[in-house]
Design a protein around this motif. Structure first.
Motif, PDB file in Angstrom:
ATOM      1  N   PRO A 216      86.849 -59.488 -29.588  1.00 29.16           N
ATOM      2  CA  PRO A 216      86.878 -58.050 -29.915  1.00 29.16           C
ATOM      3  C   PRO A 216      87.442 -57.198 -28.786  1.00 29.16           C
ATOM      4  O   PRO A 216      88.071 -56.175 -29.035  1.00 29.16           O
ATOM      5  CB  PRO A 216      85.397 -57.727 -30.172  1.00 29.16           C
ATOM      6  N   LEU A 217      87.215 -57.629 -27.539  1.00 32.76           N
ATOM      7  CA  LEU A 217      87.722 -56.865 -26.406  1.00 32.76           C
ATOM      8  C   LEU A 217      89.241 -56.823 -26.410  1.00 32.76           C
ATOM      9  O   LEU A 217      89.851 -55.758 -26.242  1.00 32.76           O
ATOM     10  CB  LEU A 217      87.210 -57.484 -25.102  1.00 32.76           C
ATOM     11  N   ILE A 218      89.871 -57.954 -26.617  1.00 33.33           N
ATOM     12  CA  ILE A 218      91.335 -58.000 -26.622  1.00 33.33           C
ATOM     13  C   ILE A 218      91.895 -57.268 -27.834  1.00 33.33           C
ATOM     14  O   ILE A 218      92.918 -56.570 -27.738  1.00 33.33           O
ATOM     15  CB  ILE A 218      91.812 -59.467 -26.593  1.00 33.33           C
ATOM     16  N   ALA A 219      91.252 -57.376 -28.980  1.00 31.64           N
ATOM     17  CA  ALA A 219      91.721 -56.679 -30.173  1.00 31.64           C
ATOM     18  C   ALA A 219      91.704 -55.168 -29.951  1.00 31.64           C
ATOM     19  O   ALA A 219      92.665 -54.456 -30.294  1.00 31.64           O
ATOM     20  CB  ALA A 219      90.853 -57.059 -31.374  1.00 31.64           C
ATOM     21  N   GLY A 220      90.604 -54.688 -29.365  1.00 23.70           N
ATOM     22  CA  GLY A 220      90.526 -53.255 -29.094  1.00 23.70           C
ATOM     23  C   GLY A 220      91.558 -52.798 -28.085  1.00 23.70           C
ATOM     24  O   GLY A 220      92.182 -51.740 -28.246  1.00 23.70           O
TER      25      GLY A 220
END
Length: 597
Positions: free
Chosen positions: A171-175
């Motif tokens: 989720p961190l990279i997607a955000g």
């Protein structure tokens, strides 16, 4: 019309950032093929060394935190201890060993990168060109080679780092990917308004302070990442603390590298013409137009400058309904000139000069302002300032030329003008407050005639006569400095040149710029007046108009200071043999006895 031209520029620039990015990637790819074909192993090892150096720099930062967490688990048993394992001592030793290895690996990889940059850049240029392309060919080639390797290793490092974090915290990279895309589009929209007809504070900040802008985006992305990592702990079902902490720390380093990589890419793109000429044999180097002159054409184009000048003049109550504004070639480095004529009933009623100083020349206007805090403009002589302002990155002032025309240089006319200006300048006594202000930040001529300056002559003293002459000069230097220190000072203007002097209708001459003034002994930097009568007239003027000179002050003293100033500048210009030939005159000209008035 401004409207259609602005619309055309605006639509053309709307996608410039996307096109420039695509063009840059294609160009770097071609450059990579050239480097890999000519120096494959050097290039691969260089990029790898830089990449390993980046990795070890992160490890040397993250591993100590891991060591502390292991040590803390010994006193606070629980989930952390069971996750790490029972043999904490072995793990601590292993991690400390890794920290030490990381530090030394960073040092070694930096040394390898420096060595490969030197050898690889030199070899690549040598295989592409036999003749010089630009000044400092090899240093330039090495610098570009290092920039390429830095950009390449940085891009690979960021890509691998994002992949690792995606495996740990998807989720961190997607955000962050979404945030980076939005920021890229936002930057493209902001930069499309960067033209001569429409600009704002944000546009100027992005285009002129790019590194600060990138740092601001990096800080914003860190805050976004922090929010994404905190969310599961506050509103979700929780997450692994160690994974979140390590991901955040690694991400901070990755974003720093990404910001530096973009800044380095911009710098590399600016050197594209040079790189093509250095590494592509069929490319020819054509210097780009400087940023300052390119922007100058936009800001002071015929369409833009007239209306702005009218507004500036009306703001200081100047009636300028009928006005012409023409470009004039300037012989003063760093300054551009616009001639402004005001008309009434088809007759010229006033003539002004707008001086446009390049962005890096603003200190000259500040220096001029300091001078005229202490002295009157008519005393030097200098033009009256109508208004002073900034136009974009340029510093401007509009001066009253008193309907002046450029000074003429033929048939001795300039020497007469120069003599009159010299008399005017030496007649003006600098006040004590100005002397104190100047002395706080500038060495005097006596200070500049230091032993270190005289030592430069050693290399040119080839004969016994030169050596003896130089020895006599060294022994006499304390007396010479004392004599210079006692000489009366005047406001010296190195820009007293025909192209920078205007003659008014009353035959009054004005030196138009004063940003490089200095306080020097009378005689320093003066023209050479061959007639003794003129030199005597100068000395007589000094004695009659100034109370800080003795009655015995003579034209020989003025000429001695003038020659001594030439001697100083010859040494600075490395004209050492010529300077040696001046020593006899300097030593043989005796100082007049000093008697107060």
């Amino acid at each position: 019309m401004v409207g259609p031209q602005f619309f055309r520029i605006y639509t053309q620039q709307s996608m410039n950032l996307f096109k420039e990015t695509q063009s840059f990637i294609a160009w770097v790819t071609r450059l990579a093929f050239v480097f890999l074909r000519r120096r494959p192993w050097t290039t691969i090892v260089l990029v790898a060394a830089m990449g390993i150096g980046r990795v070890t720099s992160i490890l040397s930062f993250v591993l100590p935190i891991k060591v502390l967490s292991v040590i803390a688990s010994q006193s606070e048993p629980g989930k952390l201890q069971s996750m790490i394992g029972a043999d904490q001592t072995t793990l601590v030793v292993a991690l400390l060993t890794a920290v030490i290895l990381s530090f030394f690996t960073s040092i070694i990889t930096d040394a390898i990168a420096n060595r490969l940059t030197t050898s690889g850049g030199t070899a690549l240029f040598s295989t592409a060109n036999e003749l010089a392309v630009v000044r400092n060919n090899y240093a330039t080639a090495q610098g570009i080679y290092r920039q390429f390797a830095s950009v390449t290793s940085g891009a690979v490092f960021v890509g691998v780092g994002f992949a690792v974090i995606a495996y740990i915290e998807l989720p961190l990279i997607a955000g962050l990917a979404g945030a980076l895309l939005v920021e890229f589009i936002f930057t493209a929209v902001v930069l499309r308004s960067a033209n001569a007809f429409r600009s704002n504070t944000l546009t100027r900040f992005v285009s002129e302070n790019t590194r600060n802008y990138l740092n601001a985006l990096s800080s914003l992305n860190i805050l976004i990442a922090l929010g994404i990592l905190i969310y599961p702990f506050v509103w979700g079902n929780g997450a692994d603390v160690i994974s979140a902490l390590i991901s955040f720390l690694i991400l901070r380093r990755i974003l720093g590298v990404a910001s530096g990589c973009v800044a380095e890419s911009i710098n590399l793109a600016k050197r594209r013409n040079v790189a093509d000429a250095l590494f592509f044999p069929k490319r020819r180097y054509l210097p780009d137009e400087g940023k300052d002159t390119r922007t100058l054409r936009d800001v002071f184009s015929r369409q833009a400058r007239g209306e702005k000048t009218i507004q500036r003049l009306r703001a200081v109550n100047v009636d300028c309904d009928d006005l012409t504004m023409l470009w004039r070639d300037s012989r003063v480095p760093g300054v551009n000139i616009l001639a402004i004529d005001l008309f009434h009933s088809n007759e010229t009623t006033a003539r002004y000069q707008q001086q446009v100083y390049l962005p890096n020349q603003g200190a000259r206007l500040d220096n001029e302002a300091v001078l005229f805090q202490y002295m009157a403009r008519d005393d030097l002589p200098a033009p009256k300032i109508i208004t002073r302002f900034d136009e974009g990155p340029y510093h401007c002032q509009i001066c009253d030329t008193q309907l002046g025309e450029p000074a003429q240089t033929g048939s001795g006319r300039w020497m007469k003008t120069a003599f009159d200006l010299t008399v005017k300048q030496i007649s003006a006594t600098p006040p004590r407050a100005l002397l104190r202000t100047y002395a706080m930040s500038h060495p005097s001529m006596a200070d500049r005639l230091s032993d270190e300056l005289i030592e430069r002559l050693d290399v040119a003293a080839d004969t016994p006569e030169d050596t003896a002459r130089l020895g006599k000069l060294r022994r006499a230097m304390p007396d010479i400095r004392a004599r210079v220190q006692q000489s009366p000072l005047y406001v010296y203007n190195p820009e007293m040149k025909p192209a920078n002097v205007l003659i008014g209708q009353d035959s009054k001459a004005l030196i138009m710029t004063w940003g490089r003034w200095a306080l020097e002994p009378i005689g320093y930097g003066m023209p050479q007046f061959q007639e003794n009568e003129k030199l005597k007239a100068l000395a007589q003027t000094v004695r009659n108009t100034r109370s800080d000179v003795p009655e015995t002050y003579s034209f020989e003293e003025i000429e001695w200071i003038r020659r001594l100033g030439i001697f100083e500048n010859q040494i600075k210009d490395n004209l050492l043999k010529t300077a040696l030939s001046q020593i006899d005159y300097i030593l043989d000209t005796e100082a007049p006895p000093r008697r107060a008035k």
